[in-house]
Design a protein around this motif. Structure first.
Motif, PDB file in Angstrom:
ATOM      1  N   ILE A 363       0.854  -1.085  -0.015  1.00 39.73           N
ATOM      2  CA  ILE A 363       0.062  -0.058   0.020  1.00 39.73           C
ATOM      3  C   ILE A 363       0.851   1.248   0.071  1.00 39.73           C
ATOM      4  O   ILE A 363       0.557   2.057  -0.826  1.00 39.73           O
ATOM      5  CB  ILE A 363      -0.949   0.000   1.304  1.00 39.73           C
ATOM      6  CG1 ILE A 363      -1.881  -0.969   0.960  1.00 39.73           C
ATOM      7  CG2 ILE A 363      -1.800   1.289   1.458  1.00 39.73           C
ATOM      8  CD1 ILE A 363      -2.724  -1.538   2.330  1.00 39.73           C
ATOM      9  N   ARG A 364       1.881   1.274   0.728  1.00 40.54           N
ATOM     10  CA  ARG A 364       2.854   2.369   0.849  1.00 40.54           C
ATOM     11  C   ARG A 364       3.596   2.632  -0.262  1.00 40.54           C
ATOM     12  O   ARG A 364       3.588   3.837  -0.824  1.00 40.54           O
ATOM     13  CB  ARG A 364       3.831   2.282   1.992  1.00 40.54           C
ATOM     14  CG  ARG A 364       3.433   2.627   3.390  1.00 40.54           C
ATOM     15  CD  ARG A 364       4.595   2.725   4.492  1.00 40.54           C
ATOM     16  NE  ARG A 364       5.258   1.677   4.489  1.00 40.54           N
ATOM     17  CZ  ARG A 364       5.370   0.479   5.046  1.00 40.54           C
ATOM     18  NH1 ARG A 364       4.225   0.435   5.897  1.00 40.54           N
ATOM     19  NH2 ARG A 364       6.194  -0.492   5.194  1.00 40.54           N
ATOM     20  N   GLY A 365       4.114   1.674  -0.975  1.00 42.06           N
ATOM     21  CA  GLY A 365       4.721   1.891  -2.267  1.00 42.06           C
ATOM     22  C   GLY A 365       3.772   2.257  -3.277  1.00 42.06           C
ATOM     23  O   GLY A 365       4.410   3.229  -4.096  1.00 42.06           O
ATOM     24  N   TRP A 366       2.685   1.644  -3.555  1.00 41.15           N
ATOM     25  CA  TRP A 366       1.786   2.150  -4.461  1.00 41.15           C
ATOM     26  C   TRP A 366       1.260   3.510  -4.372  1.00 41.15           C
ATOM     27  O   TRP A 366       1.195   4.312  -5.381  1.00 41.15           O
ATOM     28  CB  TRP A 366       0.559   1.141  -4.370  1.00 41.15           C
ATOM     29  CG  TRP A 366       0.091   0.914  -5.978  1.00 41.15           C
ATOM     30  CD1 TRP A 366       0.488  -0.084  -6.664  1.00 41.15           C
ATOM     31  CD2 TRP A 366      -1.133   1.561  -6.638  1.00 41.15           C
ATOM     32  NE1 TRP A 366      -0.084  -0.206  -7.863  1.00 41.15           N
ATOM     33  CE2 TRP A 366      -1.107   0.728  -7.631  1.00 41.15           C
ATOM     34  CE3 TRP A 366      -1.902   2.809  -6.151  1.00 41.15           C
ATOM     35  CZ2 TRP A 366      -2.085   1.106  -8.624  1.00 41.15           C
ATOM     36  CZ3 TRP A 366      -2.810   2.982  -7.223  1.00 41.15           C
ATOM     37  CH2 TRP A 366      -2.985   2.345  -8.337  1.00 41.15           C
ATOM     38  N   ARG A 367       1.013   4.056  -2.908  1.00 39.58           N
ATOM     39  CA  ARG A 367       0.635   5.109  -2.659  1.00 39.58           C
ATOM     40  C   ARG A 367       1.724   6.205  -2.978  1.00 39.58           C
ATOM     41  O   ARG A 367       1.536   7.449  -3.510  1.00 39.58           O
ATOM     42  CB  ARG A 367       0.188   5.430  -1.207  1.00 39.58           C
ATOM     43  CG  ARG A 367      -0.400   6.676  -0.957  1.00 39.58           C
ATOM     44  CD  ARG A 367      -0.342   6.587   0.752  1.00 39.58           C
ATOM     45  NE  ARG A 367       0.504   6.406   1.543  1.00 39.58           N
ATOM     46  CZ  ARG A 367       0.647   5.779   2.561  1.00 39.58           C
ATOM     47  NH1 ARG A 367      -0.448   5.288   3.325  1.00 39.58           N
ATOM     48  NH2 ARG A 367       1.744   5.568   3.442  1.00 39.58           N
ATOM     49  N   ASN A 368       2.819   5.866  -2.709  1.00 43.35           N
ATOM     50  CA  ASN A 368       4.204   6.933  -2.831  1.00 43.35           C
ATOM     51  C   ASN A 368       4.166   7.127  -4.268  1.00 43.35           C
ATOM     52  O   ASN A 368       4.680   8.516  -4.775  1.00 43.35           O
ATOM     53  CB  ASN A 368       5.214   6.312  -2.186  1.00 43.35           C
ATOM     54  CG  ASN A 368       5.289   6.458  -0.678  1.00 43.35           C
ATOM     55  OD1 ASN A 368       4.492   7.017  -0.115  1.00 43.35           O
ATOM     56  ND2 ASN A 368       6.217   5.518  -0.265  1.00 43.35           N
ATOM     57  N   TYR A 369       3.916   6.304  -5.379  1.00 40.19           N
ATOM     58  CA  TYR A 369       4.050   6.454  -6.593  1.00 40.19           C
ATOM     59  C   TYR A 369       2.859   7.156  -7.231  1.00 40.19           C
ATOM     60  O   TYR A 369       2.945   8.232  -8.034  1.00 40.19           O
ATOM     61  CB  TYR A 369       4.262   5.060  -7.351  1.00 40.19           C
ATOM     62  CG  TYR A 369       4.698   5.269  -8.621  1.00 40.19           C
ATOM     63  CD1 TYR A 369       5.795   5.719  -9.195  1.00 40.19           C
ATOM     64  CD2 TYR A 369       3.658   5.062  -9.699  1.00 40.19           C
ATOM     65  CE1 TYR A 369       6.292   5.854 -10.509  1.00 40.19           C
ATOM     66  CE2 TYR A 369       4.053   5.360 -11.090  1.00 40.19           C
ATOM     67  CZ  TYR A 369       5.195   5.497 -11.646  1.00 40.19           C
ATOM     68  OH  TYR A 369       5.350   5.985 -12.888  1.00 40.19           O
TER      69      TYR A 369
END
Length: 430
Positions: A363-369
């Motif tokens: 979730i964090r990785g997708w959100r950051n991008y």
């Protein structure tokens, strides 16, 4: 403490080397560099290369030797490697080919060099990158220091304010089609060191091992090699250079590795741009994919680039057509597939806290991008999806096979699950 100071000193020495090479390359655009091989085999450069390879992780190559195994005797490993390089005894091994699943059901081939070869390639990258960075154009964003996909996306969106026609280009099998002899000719523009050139040729011709069978490589640069992105940028720098010199009046080219678009103001410009870019690529023995390459009319349709879908729509306040971007259908499908995999009923044997722990980094990785652009609705859709999947999973853990909404909401509140959408992080919805 002394070990840390020594490592910091070696790091600073290698950075000084890079700064010196970059300044020299900028001062003279015609200069060809010698003694590069000696710099690659310097202890400070090899130590830094090892540290960066270790930080990147990855599995073993054809020799089966892992990063953890090397770390147990890293000083001896680096001493032997230095002696091999200086004595001219270093020989690269073939890369191990594996296939990575893609969301559409197909696979992407990936070449895994041995850890030793990755260290030497990283050392070569440390030395060569600042020289070629002095030449690279501003329209290139992929795999370059202090440049990112977000910058490329921002440039596309800005260019679309005036651009109405887009050449959405796709190079057919780019990494598998790089011509070795042409690449060496391009390397020789800046490199006169024969040993450095021989080293790069060795990696290109090392071959590929798949299912125990060795296949020679006469063309291409395997995806997965440390040095491959730099070589790919050097090869396509010809496109950037030629476009800037002769065809920039047709439109703005924005490139991220082998993915690029050309944003034009008029239809005739886009048609001419497509013709010209095909001619440039043909000189590099590359071709555009006949089906995937197209011209998009932004008044009627959009296009995908680096995981985002670009489209012109009327703004709610101004009422004027303006460029918007949000996660593409392909990106959303990939995200849902990953979330579905992590919340499968097969994982009922794991505690809910473990499932949440595996979901949060995704979730964090997708959100950051994807928080850039106008992604609010898409991120909220994913939040609803992951909570729906968790509700199914938590219900399956009960005797009745269903967990009431109130009890589920109570569990969810204390679960620590993160959100794709965070208020204030995205632009307005289209």
């Amino acid at each position: 403490m002394h070990a840390q100071k020594g490592q910091q000193h070696q790091l600073e020495k290698s950075r000084q080397l890079q700064r010196g090479l970059c300044l020299a390359a900028k001062r003279s655009k015609e200069r060809r560099f010698h003694a590069l091989y000696d710099r690659m085999s310097r202890p400070d450069v090899l130590w830094r290369a090892w540290m960066e390879v270790r930080a990147n992780g990855g599995s073993a190559g054809v020799d089966g030797i892992t990063i953890d195994e090397i770390e147990k005797e890293v000083r001896e490993f680096l001493a032997r490697l230095t002696a091999e390089l200086k004595g001219g005894k270093y020989r690269p091994k073939p890369v191990l080919r594996v296939h990575i699943p893609k969301p559409d059901g197909t696979t992407r081939p990936l070449g895994i060099p041995t850890v030793k070869d990755r260290v030497v390639q990283q050392a070569a990258k440390i030395v060569l990158e600042p020289i070629f960075e002095a030449d690279f154009r501003d329209n290139s964003y992929g795999f370059r220091p202090k440049r990112s996909a977000h910058q490329a996306l921002s440039k596309v969106k800005t260019s679309l304010v005036r651009g109405w026609w887009v050449v959405d280009a796709d190079i057919k099998g780019y990494f598998d089609s790089i011509d070795h002899e042409l690449l060496v000719i391009l390397l020789k523009r800046r490199i006169s060191d024969r040993r450095a050139l021989r080293l790069i040729r060795g990696w290109l011709r090392a071959g590929v091992v798949e299912n125990g069978v060795l296949t020679p490589t006469y063309v291409g640069s395997p995806q997965g090699g440390v040095i491959s992105p730099l070589l790919a940028n050097i090869f396509l720098h010809v496109l950037d250079e030629c476009w800037e010199r002769s065809f920039s009046h047709l439109g703005q080219i924005i490139r991220y590795a082998d993915d690029f678009v050309i944003i034009c103001e008029k239809r005739y410009m886009a048609k001419e741009a497509l013709k010209r870019v095909a001619q440039i690529l043909s000189r590099l023995k590359l071709t555009l994919h006949p089906i995937k390459t197209r011209i998009a009319d932004m008044a009627k349709e959009g296009f995908d680039f680096l995981g985002m879908y670009f489209r012109k729509q009327r703004g709610k306040l101004s009422g004027k057509l303006a460029p918007f971007m949000w996660p593409s259908a392909k990106a959303m499908k990939a995200a849902r597939a990953k979330l579905r995999q992590l919340t499968s009923r097969r994982d009922l044997r794991y505690a809910p806290s473990e499932i949440v722990k595996s979901l949060n980094p995704v979730i964090r990785g997708w959100r950051n991008y994807f928080t850039v652009g106008n992604s609010t609705k898409k991120l909220q859709d994913l939040d609803r999806y992951v909570r729906h999947r968790l509700h199914i999973l938590m219900s399956a853990r009960t005797k009745r096979g269903y967990l009431g909404q109130a009890r589920y909401d109570t569990w969810l509140k204390g679960s620590g699950i993160q959100y794709f959408y965070q208020p204030g992080t995205c632009g307005p919805r289209p």
